[in-house]
Design a protein around this motif. Structure first.
Motif, PDB file in Angstrom:
ATOM      1  N   ALA A  37       0.827  -1.208   0.000  1.00  0.00           N
ATOM      2  CA  ALA A  37       0.000   0.000   0.000  1.00  0.00           C
ATOM      3  C   ALA A  37       0.859   1.253   0.000  1.00  0.00           C
ATOM      4  CB  ALA A  37      -0.925  -0.010   1.214  1.00  0.00           C
ATOM      5  N   ALA A  38       1.985   1.214   0.710  1.00  0.00           N
ATOM      6  CA  ALA A  38       2.855   2.386   0.835  1.00  0.00           C
ATOM      7  C   ALA A  38       3.477   2.796  -0.495  1.00  0.00           C
ATOM      8  CB  ALA A  38       3.953   2.111   1.858  1.00  0.00           C
ATOM      9  N   GLN A  39       3.393   1.946  -1.511  1.00  0.00           N
ATOM     10  CA  GLN A  39       3.913   2.313  -2.825  1.00  0.00           C
ATOM     11  C   GLN A  39       3.099   3.441  -3.457  1.00  0.00           C
ATOM     12  OE1 GLN A  39       6.838   1.016  -4.069  1.00  0.00           O
ATOM     13  NE2 GLN A  39       6.898   0.096  -2.031  1.00  0.00           N
ATOM     14  N   GLY A  40       1.895   3.677  -2.932  1.00  0.00           N
ATOM     15  CA  GLY A  40       1.127   4.828  -3.380  1.00  0.00           C
ATOM     16  C   GLY A  40       0.057   4.533  -4.405  1.00  0.00           C
ATOM     17  N   GLY A  41      -0.385   3.291  -4.474  1.00  0.00           N
ATOM     18  CA  GLY A  41      -1.452   2.931  -5.395  1.00  0.00           C
ATOM     19  C   GLY A  41      -2.763   2.715  -4.663  1.00  0.00           C
ATOM     20  N   ARG A 210      -5.516   7.388  -4.848  1.00  0.00           N
ATOM     21  CA  ARG A 210      -4.120   7.668  -4.501  1.00  0.00           C
ATOM     22  C   ARG A 210      -3.248   7.325  -5.695  1.00  0.00           C
ATOM     23  NH1 ARG A 210      -0.356   6.782  -0.139  1.00  0.00           N
ATOM     24  NH2 ARG A 210       1.556   7.691  -0.978  1.00  0.00           N
ATOM     25  N   ASP A 211      -2.441   8.286  -6.135  1.00  0.00           N
ATOM     26  CA  ASP A 211      -1.518   8.081  -7.236  1.00  0.00           C
ATOM     27  C   ASP A 211      -0.172   8.666  -6.828  1.00  0.00           C
ATOM     28  OD1 ASP A 211      -0.199   7.671  -9.588  1.00  0.00           O
ATOM     29  OD2 ASP A 211      -1.354   9.115 -10.776  1.00  0.00           O
ATOM     30  N   VAL A 217      -9.721  13.430  -3.293  1.00  0.00           N
ATOM     31  CA  VAL A 217     -10.875  13.057  -2.473  1.00  0.00           C
ATOM     32  C   VAL A 217     -12.132  13.542  -3.176  1.00  0.00           C
ATOM     33  CG1 VAL A 217     -11.974  13.232  -0.220  1.00  0.00           C
ATOM     34  CG2 VAL A 217      -9.469  13.224  -0.395  1.00  0.00           C
ATOM     35  N   PHE A 218     -13.103  12.624  -3.331  1.00  0.00           N
ATOM     36  CA  PHE A 218     -14.335  12.915  -4.056  1.00  0.00           C
ATOM     37  C   PHE A 218     -15.546  12.768  -3.141  1.00  0.00           C
ATOM     38  CE2 PHE A 218     -11.225  11.083  -6.930  1.00  0.00           C
ATOM     39  CZ  PHE A 218     -11.267  11.923  -8.038  1.00  0.00           C
TER      40      PHE A 218
END
Length: 244
Positions: A37-41, A210-211, A217-218
C-alpha cells in the motif's frame, strides 16, 4: 559410564528443547500488505493482493488465536501441532496452520486463504485497544503519514497531517478519519477506495484515489434506492492533496 550417561542426558535435554516451539503469543501484523500500500497505489488492491488476514493475536496460555481481516474477527482454539507449529481450529470446521520462521509468523495456505507472512509491530497498540489496531496504525502511518498540502479545495495552501491513531489536522471539517479496509464499506464503494471523515459526532463517507504522492478526495454519490444498501460512486472532486 558416567560420560555416556552425561552425554545421553545432554542429548535428551537438547531434543526436548528442539521439540518445544517458541511461544508466538502476542500481536502479529501483515507487513507485506502495508508495504504494498505504501507504494502509493489503490489501497484495497494492496490489501487483497496480500490479505485477506491483516492481524493475528495469539494467547498460548488460554489456547486462543484471533485473526482480523479489517472488518471482522474470527477466534479459534490454538493447539500445538506435534509435527511443527500450531493448528487453529475455528467454528464452522475450518482450520489454519501457523509456524515461526525467524522473526516471522507464517500462515500456511489452506482452503480458506493463501500463504501469508506476519511480523511483530514496531509500535504495538495499547493492550486494551481493539484487535486490528496495531495493523491499522502501521498502515495509516505508511500510507498517509507525512505532510500533505491542499492544492485544490477548501483550505487551499494549507497543510494536512494524518496521524496513525486516526486523528487528522488541517483538513477543513474533519478531526478524525478511518480508511475502509474491508466489509460493508468496501461493498458500498465497489472498486473505489473510501474513507470516513468525522467532526464531533457527525461523519460521512468519501471516495479517494491515490496516485503516488497525490491524493484526490471525491464526494460519495449514492446511486442506490432509499431502501437498498448504499452504492457509492465518485462525484465532484473536493480536495487534491500533494504530499511534500
Amino acid at each position: 559410564m558416567r560420560l555416556s550417561l552425561a552425554l545421553l542426558a545432554s542429548a535428551l535435554w537438547l531434543a526436548g528443547c528442539a521439540s518445544t516451539p517458541q511461544d508466538p503469543s502476542g500481536t502479529w501484523i501483515n507487513q507485506a500488505a502495508i508495504d504494498a500500500a505504501a507504494q502509493g497505489g489503490p489501497l484495497r488492491e494492496a490489501l487483497l493482493a496480500y490479505g485477506p488476514n491483516l492481524e493475528w493475536r495469539i494467547d498460548t496460555a488460554r489456547q486462543l488465536a484471533t485473526v482480523s481481516n479489517g472488518f471482522e474477527l474470527s477466534e479459534g482454539q490454538l493447539q500445538v501441532d506435534p509435527a511443527a507449529g500450531w493448528n487453529v481450529d475455528f467454528y464452522g470446521d475450518f482450520h489454519e496452520h501457523l509456524s515461526l520462521a525467524g522473526a516471522q509468523l507464517l500462515q500456511a495456505p489452506s482452503s480458506n486463504s493463501p500463504a501469508q507472512h506476519f511480523v511483530r509491530p514496531q509500535t504495538p497498540a495499547a493492550a486494551d485497544a481493539p484487535q486490528g489496531s496495531s495493523f491499522e496504525h502501521a498502515l495509516y502511518a505508511a500510507y498517509l503519514g507525512g505532510d500533505w498540502q491542499i492544492e485544490q479545495g477548501s483550505g487551499q495552501g494549507g497543510l494536512v497531517r494524518f496521524h496513525a491513531d486516526g486523528a487528522v489536522e488541517g483538513l477543513p471539517g474533519a478531526e478524525r478519519y478511518a480508511l475502509c479496509l474491508a466489509g460493508d464499506c468496501a461493498a458500498m464503494s465497489g472498486e473505489h477506495d473510501s474513507l470516513w471523515l468525522q467532526l464531533g459526532n457527525q461523519g460521512s463517507a468519501w471516495l479517494f484515489e491515490r496516485d503516488g504522492d497525490a491524493l484526490r478526495v471525491f464526494a460519495a454519490v449514492n446511486q442506490a434506492a432509499t431502501d437498498e444498501m448504499p452504492d457509492y460512486r465518485p462525484g465532484e472532486q473536493v480536495w487534491l492533496l500533494q504530499r511534500n
